[in-house]
Scaffold this active site. Structure first.
Site, PDB file in Angstrom:
ATOM      1  N   LYS A 134       0.510   0.881   0.106  1.00 25.39           N
ATOM      2  CA  LYS A 134       0.241   0.351  -1.236  1.00 25.39           C
ATOM      3  C   LYS A 134       1.336   0.794  -2.211  1.00 25.39           C
ATOM      4  O   LYS A 134       1.898  -0.010  -2.945  1.00 25.39           O
ATOM      5  CB  LYS A 134      -1.127   0.830  -1.729  1.00 25.39           C
ATOM      6  CG  LYS A 134      -1.457   0.300  -3.100  1.00 25.39           C
ATOM      7  CD  LYS A 134      -2.716   0.916  -3.682  1.00 25.39           C
ATOM      8  CE  LYS A 134      -2.579   0.977  -5.178  1.00 25.39           C
ATOM      9  NZ  LYS A 134      -3.095   2.174  -5.779  1.00 25.39           N
ATOM     10  N   ASP A 145      -5.347  -2.850  -4.007  1.00 24.46           N
ATOM     11  CA  ASP A 145      -6.081  -1.734  -4.619  1.00 24.46           C
ATOM     12  C   ASP A 145      -7.565  -2.109  -4.627  1.00 24.46           C
ATOM     13  O   ASP A 145      -7.956  -3.086  -3.977  1.00 24.46           O
ATOM     14  CB  ASP A 145      -5.539  -1.419  -6.026  1.00 24.46           C
ATOM     15  CG  ASP A 145      -5.921  -2.496  -7.034  1.00 24.46           C
ATOM     16  OD1 ASP A 145      -6.478  -3.543  -6.636  1.00 24.46           O
ATOM     17  OD2 ASP A 145      -5.694  -2.274  -8.237  1.00 24.46           O
TER      18      ASP A 145
END
Ligand code: SF4
Length: 216
Positions: free
Chosen positions: A121, A140
């Site tokens: 991420k 997320d």
């Protein structure tokens, strides 16, 4: 309508609704974005931006973080939570950036993933938003929730969700798509109570259709 076509329509509708959607972590270079993204774990972007306003004035280069005493950096980032682990990751990642990359944050997924505290991420955030490289789709909690509700994935693990989203959305949309989903997640498709009745994606969303049919 096939799933790629539906995804395209979702992106177009969100793009019209949120023309200013962008990375909400303040930064002016890749190092600042890397640090801000590490700090954003389990913390709001708003809080991170408050902390980095001072932090980025104090620490300008990777060497500055690497040379900082652990306790001092911990104090400086304390209010973002999990400050010991975050300080440890930032100092260790910056030591490698300073030594191995002459202070420049690396530009490839492989190199970024070797930095302490950096998972896919964070690497996708930095590559997409600091370097303009579409390496994947940032996942997320908002992106995960909306992807599931919109029926774009059946998975819960971020890596698998990312794989589904990057197969459905064209590469040119990989950087913007998560910002659009995050904007819509904050404004309408909220975690506890999605506002399906006023959602512009209602006709494209299986969850919205179900919610409305049970209210009839
Ligand atoms: S219709 Fe409801 S569940 Fe679907 S995206 Fe909109 S707010 Fe979220």
């Amino acid at each position: 309508m096939d799933e790629k076509q539906r995804t395209k329509q979702i992106v177009s509708a969100l793009r019209r609704a949120y023309p200013d959607a962008r990375c909400s972590l303040n930064h002016s270079n890749p190092l600042e974005l890397l640090v801000a993204t590490i700090l954003s774990a389990q913390c709001t972007d708003e809080r991170v931006n408050t902390v980095t306003a001072d932090l980025f004035r104090k620490y300008r280069r990777a060497e500055d973080y690497a040379a900082a005493p652990a306790e001092e950096l911990e104090r400086d980032i304390h209010s973002t939570g999990f400050f010991r682990n975050k300080a440890k990751s930032i100092r260790a990642a910056c030591a490698i950036i300073a030594e191995r990359y002459s202070g420049r944050v690396p530009e490839t997924m492989e190199e970024l993933l070797e930095l302490p505290g950096v998972a896919r991420k964070t690497a996708n955030v930095v590559l997409g938003n600091a370097y303009g490289v579409a390496s994947g789709v940032v996942v997320d909690t908002h992106v995960a929730r909306l992807s599931q509700r919109l029926g774009l994935t059946g998975h819960v693990q971020p890596e698998k969700i990312e794989k589904d989203l990057s197969a459905l959305a064209p590469r040119k949309d990989w950087i913007l798509f998560p910002h659009l989903l995050i904007a819509h997640g904050r404004a309408v498709c909220k975690a506890r109570a999605p506002l399906c009745g006023e959602c512009l994606l209602l006709k494209l969303c299986p969850t919205g259709q179900t919610v409305l049919s049970t209210e009839d």
